[in-house]
Every structure is written in structure tokens, then in C-alpha cells.
Enzyme design. Structure first.
Site, PDB file in Angstrom:
ATOM      1  N   GLY A   1     -21.927  37.185 -14.822  1.00  0.00           N
ATOM      2  CA  GLY A   1     -22.951  38.225 -14.864  1.00  0.00           C
ATOM      3  C   GLY A   1     -22.659  39.358 -15.841  1.00  0.00           C
TER       4      GLY A   1
ATOM      5  CD  GLU B   1     -32.221  32.831 -21.241  1.00  0.00           C
ATOM      6  OE1 GLU B   1     -31.220  32.270 -21.720  1.00  0.00           O
ATOM      7  OE2 GLU B   1     -32.397  32.990 -20.021  1.00  0.00           O
TER       8      GLU B   1
ATOM      9  CE1 TYR C   1     -34.685  39.378 -14.956  1.00  0.00           C
ATOM     10  CE2 TYR C   1     -36.879  40.248 -14.515  1.00  0.00           C
ATOM     11  CZ  TYR C   1     -35.601  39.943 -14.088  1.00  0.00           C
ATOM     12  OH  TYR C   1     -35.239  40.207 -12.790  1.00  0.00           O
ATOM     13  CB  ILE C   2     -38.355  34.270 -15.275  1.00  0.00           C
ATOM     14  CG1 ILE C   2     -38.700  33.530 -16.575  1.00  0.00           C
ATOM     15  CG2 ILE C   2     -39.195  33.734 -14.119  1.00  0.00           C
ATOM     16  CD1 ILE C   2     -37.889  32.335 -16.831  1.00  0.00           C
TER      17      ILE C   2
ATOM     18  CE  LYS D   1     -24.352  31.537  -9.266  1.00  0.00           C
ATOM     19  NZ  LYS D   1     -23.479  30.503  -9.874  1.00  0.00           N
TER      20      LYS D   1
ATOM     21  CD  GLU E   1     -24.963  28.997 -13.141  1.00  0.00           C
ATOM     22  OE1 GLU E   1     -24.218  29.253 -12.186  1.00  0.00           O
ATOM     23  OE2 GLU E   1     -25.210  29.820 -14.050  1.00  0.00           O
TER      24      GLU E   1
ATOM     25  CD  GLU F   1     -23.639  30.073 -17.074  1.00  0.00           C
ATOM     26  OE1 GLU F   1     -22.798  30.139 -17.987  1.00  0.00           O
ATOM     27  OE2 GLU F   1     -23.564  30.741 -16.036  1.00  0.00           O
TER      28      GLU F   1
ATOM     29  NE  ARG G   1     -16.619  28.680 -13.918  1.00  0.00           N
ATOM     30  CZ  ARG G   1     -17.457  29.175 -13.006  1.00  0.00           C
ATOM     31  NH1 ARG G   1     -17.373  28.785 -11.749  1.00  0.00           N
ATOM     32  NH2 ARG G   1     -18.395  30.024 -13.350  1.00  0.00           N
TER      33      ARG G   1
ATOM     34  CB  VAL H   1     -17.512  30.800  -6.048  1.00  0.00           C
ATOM     35  CG1 VAL H   1     -17.348  31.510  -4.718  1.00  0.00           C
ATOM     36  CG2 VAL H   1     -16.666  31.472  -7.129  1.00  0.00           C
TER      37      VAL H   1
HETATM   38  P1  ADP Z   1     -23.603  34.099 -16.328  1.00  0.00           P
HETATM   39  O1  ADP Z   1     -22.939  33.240 -17.342  1.00  0.00           O
HETATM   40  O2  ADP Z   1     -23.137  35.503 -16.399  1.00  0.00           O
HETATM   41  O3  ADP Z   1     -23.544  33.486 -14.962  1.00  0.00           O
HETATM   42  P2  ADP Z   1     -26.419  33.258 -16.425  1.00  0.00           P
HETATM   43  O4  ADP Z   1     -27.121  32.888 -17.680  1.00  0.00           O
HETATM   44  O5  ADP Z   1     -25.998  32.140 -15.542  1.00  0.00           O
HETATM   45  O6  ADP Z   1     -25.148  34.165 -16.806  1.00  0.00           O
HETATM   46  O7  ADP Z   1     -27.340  34.267 -15.628  1.00  0.00           O
HETATM   47  C1  ADP Z   1     -26.862  34.968 -14.507  1.00  0.00           C
HETATM   48  C2  ADP Z   1     -28.038  35.401 -13.651  1.00  0.00           C
HETATM   49  O8  ADP Z   1     -28.933  36.252 -14.384  1.00  0.00           O
HETATM   50  C3  ADP Z   1     -28.931  34.271 -13.172  1.00  0.00           C
HETATM   51  O9  ADP Z   1     -28.421  33.656 -12.013  1.00  0.00           O
HETATM   52  C4  ADP Z   1     -30.259  34.979 -12.909  1.00  0.00           C
HETATM   53  O10 ADP Z   1     -30.261  35.654 -11.674  1.00  0.00           O
HETATM   54  C5  ADP Z   1     -30.278  36.002 -14.014  1.00  0.00           C
HETATM   55  N1  ADP Z   1     -31.003  35.479 -15.192  1.00  0.00           N
HETATM   56  C6  ADP Z   1     -30.465  34.862 -16.243  1.00  0.00           C
HETATM   57  N2  ADP Z   1     -31.401  34.516 -17.145  1.00  0.00           N
HETATM   58  C7  ADP Z   1     -32.580  34.910 -16.641  1.00  0.00           C
HETATM   59  C8  ADP Z   1     -33.934  34.880 -17.111  1.00  0.00           C
HETATM   60  N3  ADP Z   1     -34.258  34.345 -18.287  1.00  0.00           N
HETATM   61  N4  ADP Z   1     -34.906  35.399 -16.300  1.00  0.00           N
HETATM   62  C9  ADP Z   1     -34.587  35.957 -15.109  1.00  0.00           C
HETATM   63  N5  ADP Z   1     -33.336  36.041 -14.645  1.00  0.00           N
HETATM   64  C10 ADP Z   1     -32.325  35.535 -15.386  1.00  0.00           C
HETATM   65  P1  ADP Z   2     -20.817  32.077 -11.966  1.00  0.00           P
HETATM   66  O1  ADP Z   2     -19.969  32.535 -13.128  1.00  0.00           O
HETATM   67  O2  ADP Z   2     -21.917  31.126 -12.353  1.00  0.00           O
HETATM   68  O3  ADP Z   2     -21.259  33.168 -11.057  1.00  0.00           O
HETATM   69  P2  ADP Z   2     -19.171  31.335  -9.756  1.00  0.00           P
HETATM   70  O4  ADP Z   2     -20.210  31.760  -8.805  1.00  0.00           O
HETATM   71  O5  ADP Z   2     -18.443  30.058  -9.511  1.00  0.00           O
HETATM   72  O6  ADP Z   2     -19.810  31.169 -11.147  1.00  0.00           O
HETATM   73  O7  ADP Z   2     -18.124  32.546  -9.910  1.00  0.00           O
HETATM   74  C1  ADP Z   2     -17.002  32.517 -10.788  1.00  0.00           C
HETATM   75  C2  ADP Z   2     -16.539  33.938 -10.986  1.00  0.00           C
HETATM   76  O8  ADP Z   2     -15.617  34.330  -9.952  1.00  0.00           O
HETATM   77  C3  ADP Z   2     -15.721  34.127 -12.218  1.00  0.00           C
HETATM   78  O9  ADP Z   2     -16.491  34.235 -13.349  1.00  0.00           O
HETATM   79  C4  ADP Z   2     -14.954  35.429 -11.899  1.00  0.00           C
HETATM   80  O10 ADP Z   2     -15.705  36.574 -12.159  1.00  0.00           O
HETATM   81  C5  ADP Z   2     -14.720  35.318 -10.438  1.00  0.00           C
HETATM   82  N1  ADP Z   2     -13.348  34.898 -10.145  1.00  0.00           N
HETATM   83  C6  ADP Z   2     -12.447  34.440 -11.010  1.00  0.00           C
HETATM   84  N2  ADP Z   2     -11.301  34.108 -10.424  1.00  0.00           N
HETATM   85  C7  ADP Z   2     -11.437  34.381  -9.136  1.00  0.00           C
HETATM   86  C8  ADP Z   2     -10.597  34.228  -7.994  1.00  0.00           C
HETATM   87  N3  ADP Z   2      -9.371  33.712  -8.090  1.00  0.00           N
HETATM   88  N4  ADP Z   2     -11.087  34.588  -6.794  1.00  0.00           N
HETATM   89  C9  ADP Z   2     -12.328  35.054  -6.692  1.00  0.00           C
HETATM   90  N5  ADP Z   2     -13.170  35.197  -7.732  1.00  0.00           N
HETATM   91  C10 ADP Z   2     -12.749  34.874  -8.942  1.00  0.00           C
HETATM   92 MG    MG Z   3     -24.274  31.637 -14.467  1.00  0.00          MG
END
Ligand code: ADP
Ligand code: ADP
Ligand code: MG
Length: 455
Positions: free
Chosen positions: A165, A200, A202-203, A237, A275, A289, A293, A296
Site C-alpha cells: 500500500g 491508474e 480510480y474505481i 488489508k 490481485e 498486480e 510469494r 498473509v
Molecule cells: P500494493 O502493491 O501496494 O498492494 P495494489 O496495486 O495491490 O498495491 O493496490 C492496493 C490497494 O489499492 C488495492 O487493494 C485497492 O484497495 C486499491 N486500489 C488499487 N488500484 C485501484 C484502482 N485502480 N481503483 C480503486 N482502488 C484501487
Molecule cells: P499485500 O502486499 O498485497 O498487502 P500481504 O497482504 O500478503 O500482501 O502483506 C504483505 C505485507 O506484510 C508486506 O508487504 C509487509 O508490509 C508486511 N510484512 C512484511 N513482513 C512481515 C512480517 N514478518 N510480519 C508481518 N507483516 C509483514
Molecule cells: Mg496489492
């Protein structure tokens, strides 16, 4: 060749999770810990613990050279990176392999292909996977303005190297564009050492839905269905569910197919997650994306499929083919996960490090706790604030919600403030219970929580 001795290059609950999966397969474990984690649950549960560096992650959990040296020095034959830290670092994965060790995860090429969001978008386009309208890299505010004129508002700035995020900023009006560009690019530079941004559309009324894939790198690519992770704060999340719910059947099938197509296209190996953002009003979905890996929130998928995702990663890394076909994957009931963080909901979710004085977790049928915390544990200010994941499983969503509400009610933690009081209000909320949620729902619920305490 089957793994015999595994080095765990992570900490917290995921280190414990990996040790348990390894033990069930008869694999020995070595926990690589920082000085702050010498007394950790992972250090105790592993067959051996070795200190890899000081508390600062840059010199321990993020120091790939020290980790490889420690893995070799303790006679390991494989490395599991967990999530976060070095898990999506292609150079680290390559250095593990160059040292003659098995990297438990995808190939360095897989990680590289999906690690940069702009490159991932290009590959997804080629694979015919739908994307939200977006731009190539924008180098300046002026370039961003030009893009904004075609895409329109609201829009998001996103870090090409982003994750967790960070580096995301919403822009609702042209006047906000310059400040948002500056904020997003400096956050991206600080977090990823790369300030590249793109735009991007925004939705507004969106759900975050993601598909778990499993691939053996030997021709088999399967999906384990989808998870809804729409309940987020600051694009992170907090509550996750499986299966996804309330989506048209065509959208659900489209998500599954797009995910398998994308994973197959890059010759993916291991567990991964694709995702998407679902535009609820238009019944459309768009690729966000791929996380290369374990995630969580993987336990909710494990609960409804009966498949141990971490054990499967270890078996694939040991050279086994998946002896499953898509029709073998069957889904039972509904699972929900809450991330329980050491954070103060009334102080803008500020982290609350400190010593845990009491730690009483819920139990009973269909309740699972994945944690590294126990009474007496010192929650360190150095790392992520997640204390535990509370996962429930029940025959349907309504019963899973009720089970989660009851389980949250049983929790007693003293010594540090947690997000539990806020989570209890989520599970009591009628809109949440009825599934009327989107990605903005949780932040509004947090504001209501704060207001209710202020009055
Ligand atoms: P990250 O790599 O930080 O996880 P993501 O691209 O997965 O980034 O986006 C993280 C969150 O941001 C998404 O789960 C969603 O809630 C919000 N988001 C990302 N892109 C959009 C979009 N185009 N419109 C609305 N919400 C978005
Ligand atoms: P997303 O990046 O799509 O939100 P996850 O929900 O799987 O993916 O969350 C992964 C994120 O958790 C990492 O990007 C980091 O910010 C955080 N993280 C990294 N290492 C740890 C850890 N050992 N324990 C808890 N959180 C971690
Ligand atoms: Mg993501």
C-alpha cells in the site's frame, strides 16, 4: 531433490507457520533471527536458531548476503523467504540459487516479470488480461496533468515498485495533483529506492478480489479460488474472506481463468496471488498486480480447500510435480481472517510496542490462530505491528461471521493496545454482515468507531 534442512529468512507468525509446515514434512529447520528476536517463538520452535544481525532489518532480515552465508553455515539446503522482506527480491532469489541452495518460491525470472507494476501490466496486456485504464511512467507533474486530462478524475498515483500500500495517492481534483505526485514519489523513493510512478483510473465502488494460484513449473497451473480482501485501511488489508462472495458467476469465472492464464504465460512456479479490482457497478474486473510469494491471508484459502499452501510450496521446491488437477480442488464453507495488530485505533492506528502481560486467545471448533506472540513477549518497535491472525471456518458466511464475532469476544490481551475493540464493531455491523462492503467501507467504519468513543 527433496529438501532436508530449511533456513527460515523471516520472523513473526510466518516464520512459525513455515517451521510447522516443514516439521510436518520431516524437514529440519534453522531460524535466522535478528538480535531482537533471539527469544522469539520461531527461535524456540526451530531445530536451531542463528543470529544473522542486529534488530535493524537492513542489517538482518533485509541483508541477503548475511542470510545466504548463515544458510550455508548451518548446512541448510533451502531458504524460505516468507512474505515481505526479501521475498519478492529477484536478486536475492538468484543469489540463493547461485550459492547452490533451493529458493522456496518462484524463479528469479518470475519475480522480475511481476515485480515492477509497469512491466506486469505490459505482460498482462499481452496475455489478454483486462487492466484499468492507466499510463506508462509519468516523469513530471506536467506529464501527469496530460494523462489526467484523458483518464479523468479521480485517479491514483502508484509506485511502479510498490507493495504494502505504499506509494499510492488518490487525486480527486486537478488542484491536488502536484502535491500528490510529490508525496507518492518521495514515499516510493524511501520505501523501494525507486520513485517511478504511473497513473491508474480510480474505481470508486470497488472490491479487492484476488486469486490464489499454485504451479509446479512442470506444466501444471491450478487456482484455489478467490479471496475478498476489500476491508482495508490505507490500502492495507485488515479482514480477508474466502471464497469471494456476491460476485456474478461470469466475473468469478473470468478471474479464475485470467489468473491461470497469466501464471502459465510467465511459466510460474510455486504459490502466487493474482490481485484484481472489481468494479461493482459495471460488473467488470481489472488486473492490479501479482504477488510472487505466500500471502498473509493464505490461511482462509487453506481452510476452505484443505490444502496446506506452505507445505505445497516446500514440495514444489523439492522438485515434486502437483499431483492434482483442477477438478480435485473442492471448496467447503466460508473462512474469514482478522489481522490483530498492536495499534491504537483511537490514535490513528499508531503502533503500540511494549510487553505483552496477558495473552488469552479464543478456541473451539473452526477457530485457528497463527501467531508468534505469547505472554511476556516484547512487541518490538522495529517491525510490522501484526501480532496474530485469527481465522475462523464455518459452513457458510453468516455462520463464519457469527463465529468470528464470538472469537473476538473471547480475546484478552493486556500490556499493549490492539485493534481487537475496533474489529468487534466490524463484526457487529449490519452492512458488513449483509456483505454490503467495498474498499472504502473499513475507513468509514474506523471513523464511526472513533466518533462513538469521542461522544
Ligand atoms: P500494493 O502493491 O501496494 O498492494 P495494489 O496495486 O495491490 O498495491 O493496490 C492496493 C490497494 O489499492 C488495492 O487493494 C485497492 O484497495 C486499491 N486500489 C488499487 N488500484 C485501484 C484502482 N485502480 N481503483 C480503486 N482502488 C484501487
Ligand atoms: P499485500 O502486499 O498485497 O498487502 P500481504 O497482504 O500478503 O500482501 O502483506 C504483505 C505485507 O506484510 C508486506 O508487504 C509487509 O508490509 C508486511 N510484512 C512484511 N513482513 C512481515 C512480517 N514478518 N510480519 C508481518 N507483516 C509483514
Ligand atoms: Mg496489492
Amino acid at each position: 531433490m527433496a529438501i532436508r534442512r530449511l533456513f527460515i529468512a523471516n520472523r513473526g507468525e510466518i516464520a512459525v507457520r513455515v517451521i510447522r509446515a516443514a516439521r510436518a514434512l520431516g524437514i529440519e529447520t534453522v531460524a535466522g533471527v535478528s538480535e531482537a528476536d533471539r527469544e522469539s517463538m520461531a527461535a524456540r520452535l526451530a531445530d536451531q536458531a542463528v543470529t544473522i544481525g542486529p534488530a535493524a532489518a537492513a542489517q538482518s532480515y533485509l541483508d541477503g548476503a548475511r542470510i545466504v552465508a548463515a544458510a550455508l553455515g548451518t548446512k541448510c539446503d533451502a531458504v524460505h523467504p516468507g512474505y515481505g522482506f526479501l521475498s519478492e527480491n529477484a536478486d536475492f532469489a538468484a543469489s540463493v540459487e547461485e550459492a547452490g541452495l533451493v529458493f522456496v518460491g518462484p524463479t528469479p525470472e518470475n519475480i522480475r516479470a511481476m515485480g515492477n507494476k509497469l512491466e506486469a501490466r505490459r505482460i498482462a496486456t499481452e496475455a489478454g488480461v483486462p487492466l484499468a485504464e492507466g499510463s506508462p511512467r509519468v516523469h513530471s507533474v506536467q506529464e501527469a496533468r496530460d494523462v489526467a486530462e484523458t483518464i479523468g478524475y479521480p485517479l491514483l498515483f502508484k509506485a511502479a515498485a510498490g507493495g504494502g500500500g505504499r506509494g499510492i495517492r488518490i487525486v480527486r481534483r486537478a488542484e491536488e495533483l502536484a502535491a500528490a505526485f510529490a508525496n507518492a514519489s518521495s514515499e516510493a523513493q524511501a520505501a523501494f529506492g525507486d520513485n517511478a510512478l504511473f497513473i491508474e483510473r480510480y474505481i470508486e465502488n470497488a472490491r479487492h478480489v484476488e486469486v490464489q494460484v499454485l504451479a509446479d513449473g512442470q506444466g501444471t497451473v491450478l487456482h484455489l479460488g478467490a479471496r475478498d480482501c476489500s476491508l482495508q485501511r490505507r490500502y492495507q488489508k485488515m479482514v480477508e474472506e474466502a471464497p469471494d462472495f456476491g460476485l456474478p458467476q461470469a466475473v468469478r469465472e473470468g478471474l479464475h481463468e485470467a489468473s491461470v492464464t497469466l501464471a502459465a504465460r510467465i511459466g510460474y512456479r510455486s504459490a502466487g496471488t493474482v490481485e484484481f479490482i472489481v468494479d461493482v457497478d459495471r460488473g467488470a474486473f481489472f488486473f492490479l498486480e501479482m504477488n510472487t510469494r505466500v500471502q498473509v491471508e493464505h490461511p482462509v484459502t487453506e481452510m476452505i480447500t484443505g490444502i496446506d499452501i506452505v507445505a505445497t510450496q516446500l514440495r514444489i521446491a523439492g522438485g515434486e510435480a502437483l499431483n492434482l488437477s483442477q477438478s480435485d480442488i473442492v471448496f467447503h464453507g466460508h473462512a474469514i481472517e482478522c489481522r490483530i495488530n498492536a495499534e491504537a485505533p483511537l490514535r490513528n492506528f499508531a503502533p503500540t510496542p511494549g510487553r505483552i502481560a496477558r495473552w488469552t486467545m479464543p478456541g473451539g471448533p473452526g477457530v485457528r490462530i497463527d501467531t508468534h506472540v505469547e505472554a511476556g513477549w516484547m512487541v518490538s518497535p522495529w517491525y510490522d505491528s501484526m501480532l496474530a491472525k485469527l481465522i475462523v471456518h464455518a459452513p457458510d458466511r453468516a455462520q463464519a461471521v457469527a463465529r468470528m464475532a464470538a472469537a473476538l469476544g473471547e480475546i484478552r490481551v493486556e500490556g499493549v493496545e490492539t485493534t481487537v475493540p475496533f474489529l468487534r464493531t466490524v463484526f457487529a455491523d449490519q452492512d458488513y454482515r449483509d456483505g454490503r462492503i467495498n474498499t472504502r467501507w473499513l475507513e468509514a467504519a474506523a471513523e464511526r468507531f472513533v466518533a462513538s468513543k469521542a461522544s
